[in-house]
Design an enzyme around this catalytic site. Structure first.
Site, PDB file in Angstrom:
ATOM      1  N   GLU A 317       0.788  -1.229   0.000  1.00 28.15           N
ATOM      2  CA  GLU A 317       0.000   0.000   0.000  1.00 28.15           C
ATOM      3  C   GLU A 317       0.827   1.290   0.000  1.00 28.15           C
ATOM      4  O   GLU A 317       0.614   2.173   0.813  1.00 28.15           O
ATOM      5  CB  GLU A 317      -0.952   0.006   1.202  1.00 28.15           C
ATOM      6  CG  GLU A 317      -1.970  -1.105   1.147  1.00 28.15           C
ATOM      7  CD  GLU A 317      -2.954  -1.065   2.309  1.00 28.15           C
ATOM      8  OE1 GLU A 317      -4.157  -1.140   2.040  1.00 28.15           O
ATOM      9  OE2 GLU A 317      -2.502  -0.972   3.465  1.00 28.15           O
TER      10      GLU A 317
HETATM   11  C1  ACM Z   1      -2.232  -5.334   4.065  1.00 25.70           C
HETATM   12  O1  ACM Z   1      -3.332  -5.776   4.458  1.00 25.70           O
HETATM   13  N1  ACM Z   1      -2.124  -4.083   3.677  1.00 25.70           N
HETATM   14  C2  ACM Z   1      -1.078  -6.183   4.020  1.00 25.70           C
END
Ligand code: ACM
Length: 672
Positions: A317
């Site tokens: 992310e």
């Molecule tokens: C995640 O759930 N961003 C690894």
């Protein structure tokens, strides 16, 4: 006399006497062992139960013996002598070798458990296999007319996958050492063997750094583990045959690092600990050598602290916003021919992987790290989808499956259970690259108080998926048939899932008394997936997790039973037992509004339940009318009212959903 088959699905264990079969039937094993065959009779586990150790002395083995004694004392309510005896014991634990200080990733976890009416033995290569064997033994102990006993049995068992993890996020909500160690106890009870400790994220850097002390001093609100505490946890886990793999998520998810060290970011700061949930812009600057010099020293410190050969570097992310906004980063990307921020992150990952490798460790990362040109020894942990593991394996990477095992999304156990770690259509010869999986407990909405409610018993279901042979883990109803007993056993092993549920419901009920919220609590479940964030986007780190939604399990066992009874009634309208069960539950739910009405304004925790309670009452009324119509064959009198109740029940409010809505909908549809 007809012999009874054991309840454990997939294992055709025929008991040789009705007496032992009765006990064996109650023994709900999870994970199911690879192979078991029943003997004759049973071994009593009374107050004289003792344990002996055989083979080379090993402190880990002594802890295993104490663990079993403690668990059996808790389960049977008998005082059992704590210390191993020299000989003549009820149960002998035999090892052929001494286990290493900490377990290795490819540890021999196999064990053989033999129980006869005269005594029992567990043999294994080391204390690690013994730990798996005592977990089975503790589950086999059940109560019958003659007291506590284990049925005569022979079990040869070993895991399907070597990596069976649980991710504990201690950044978003800090979990004290007691919670961590209790989690390790419970992992041991279901044969999970990797604690993935998510130690640093935007909302907190949770481990003491002596090299860069501002990381924990300014990035944790004082809630961090000292290095001595970390060593204590690693020892505690090793005693139970469990590895500890730390995660330092980077380059995104690093706001808490930047409070003390803003120069690591691509924007000047200053930074404060993030209090919200979501994906944020701050990220380490991949274009400066100083970033890698910092990371080299931090990785050096942390790889020395954590003995496991694997070191998790995150990588998930990264939105690239800071990099896009920085002229210096943009100039760097241009000069190096990097076409987008993903390419820049790939460069970062490559350099960090090299640092990790230089300190003698294998890097693990979330599936985004595959975007780069990674050395083959980097392990990929999937979270976005199950396809990524296949992609990783085709590129030569080992993988760990997590995408279908997020416990914080409040899925029912059966949904986790339906997901197999082995990707479909994986080319032959690549199976060995699938190391296993990890259940994940992200802690946006987990606190030390409700942690166990979210983890247990559902993590046991994932544990079975990772341990037991594939063909034994296909039967979802058979899994549910064992789950309640497994939940009891977990409580004896220390889980607070029931105690916390009751205590939290009592707090929610306050002046109304727990009876007033009980029926509502059993009809609802927390919103699934990320829908709690959607309904309450203003929730922050300090938002109390003390509401009904925080107190209830992800899955309502009563609602599940109700659904099964509804299906029996629809299939057989003359089934009076089904009709009675359906009606009695609906009648209880019908009272929800009346029970809460006098206390509607008493406390904020109750005030938000007035709406859901009213909707539940309408839903139950619709269900009762429909159940009667189904049972009698007479037309449903007011179909419009029933449909209105169903429509209004789609959104109860208070971050809840009605677990009984699908079944009531089926009833209304089935009503003539
Ligand atoms: C995640 O759930 N961003 C690894």
């Amino acid at each position: 006399m007809r012999l009874k088959a054991l309840l454990v699905s997939g294992v055709t264990l025929m008991a040789a006497s009705v007496g032992s079969a009765a006990y064996a039937q109650q023994a709900a094993l999870m994970p199911l062992p690879a192979a078991m065959s029943a003997g004759t009779g049973q071994l009593l586990v009374d107050g004289g139960f003792t344990v002996a150790l055989a083979g080379p002395a090993d402190p880990h083995l002594t802890v295993a013996a104490h663990t079993l004694i403690q668990r059996l004392s808790a389960k049977t309510g008998q005082f059992l002598a704590g210390a191993p005896v020299a000989k003549g014991a009820t149960l002998t634990l035999t090892v052929t070798g001494v286990s290493a200080a900490v377990p290795a990733p490819q540890e021999d976890e196999a064990y053989t458990l033999t129980v006869t009416p005269k005594g029992a033995s567990i043999t294994a290569a080391t204390s690690v296999g013994i730990n798996r064997g005592i977990a089975t033994f503790a589950q086999l102990v059940t109560n019958g007319p003659q007291g506590w006993a284990v049925p005569a049995v022979t079990i040869h068992d070993q895991p399907r996958f070597p990596w069976r993890g649980l991710l504990l996020d201690v950044s978003r909500h800090f979990m004290p050492i007691a919670s961590v160690e209790r989690t390790i106890d419970l992992m041991q009870a279901v044969k999970l063997n990797v604690l993935h400790w998510h130690l640093a994220d935007n909302q907190g850097f949770r481990v003491e750094s002596k090299v860069f002390p501002k990381l924990h001093q300014l990035g944790s609100d004082g809630d961090f583990y000292t290095q001595d505490q970390v060593r204590q946890v690693i020892r505690y886990a090793a005693d139970r045959g469990i590895r500890v793999v730390p995660e330092f998520d980077m380059p995104g998810h690093t706001t808490a690092w930047l409070v003390g060290y803003p120069e690591l970011a691509s924007a000047p700061g200053p930074y404060t600990i993030e209090r919200h949930w979501g994906v944020f812009d701050p990220a380490l600057d991949p274009t400066r050598d100083s970033t890698y010099q910092f990371l080299d020293r931090l990785v050096s410190e942390m790889t020395a602290l954590f003995p496991d050969p694997y070191f998790h570097i995150g990588g998930d992310e990264v939105n690239g916003e800071q990099w896009k906004a920085s002229p210096a980063v943009q100039a760097y990307m241009k000069a190096h021919g990097l076409k987008d921020t993903a390419a820049l992150q790939a460069l970062f990952t490559t350099r960090v992987q090299a640092i990790v490798a230089r300190h003698g460790k294998h890097a693990i990362g979330w599936d985004e790290i595959m975007d780069g040109d990674m050395p083959k020894d980097v392990v990929v942990q999937s979270w976005r989808d199950t396809e990524s593991l296949k992609k990783a394996a085709l590129a030569g990477h080992a993988g760990i499956l997590s995408a279908p095992y997020y416990l914080d999304l409040s899925w029912p156990a059966g949904r986790h259970y339906a997901a197999d770690p082995m990707p479909e259509n994986l080319p032959a010869g690549l199976e060995g690259l699938i190391l296993g999986g990890e259940a994940c407990a992200w802690s946006e909405r987990l606190s030390p108080e409700n942690l166990d409610i979210r983890l247990w018993p559902r993590a046991a279901v994932v544990a079975e998926k990772l341990w037991s042979p594939k063909d034994m883990t296909a039967d979802i109803p058979a899994m549910y048939a064992r789950l309640d007993s497994v939940a009891d056993d977990l409580a004896f092993a220390g889980s607070r899932h029931r105690a916390a549920n009751e205590a939290m419901l009592a707090r929610v009920a306050g002046p109304a008394g727990v009876g007033a919220v009980w029926s509502l609590a059993q009809a609802v479940e927390p919103l699934k997936d990320y829908n709690r964030s959607t309904q309450r986007p203003d929730a922050v780190q300090s938002t109390p997790l003390n509401r009904l939604v925080d107190a209830i399990p992800a899955e309502s066992a009563v609602a599940r039973e109700f659904g099964l009874a509804v299906d029996r009634l629809i299939a057989q309208p003359g089934d009076t037992a089904a009709r009675t069960q359906v009606r009695s539950l609906l009648e209880r739910w019908q009272t929800a509004e009346t029970l809460l009405a006098p206390y509607r304004q008493a406390t904020p925790l109750l005030a938000e339940l007035a709406g859901p309670a009213a909707k539940l009452t309408r839903l139950a009324e619709a269900g009762l009318a429909a159940a009667d119509a189904v049972a009698t064959g007479k037309p449903l009198a007011d179909r419009a009212a029933a449909k209105k109740a169903l429509a209004e029940a789609v959104e109860p409010g208070a971050e809840l959903e009605f677990a009984i809505l699908p079944a009531v909908t089926r009833l209304v549809k089935a009503a003539p």
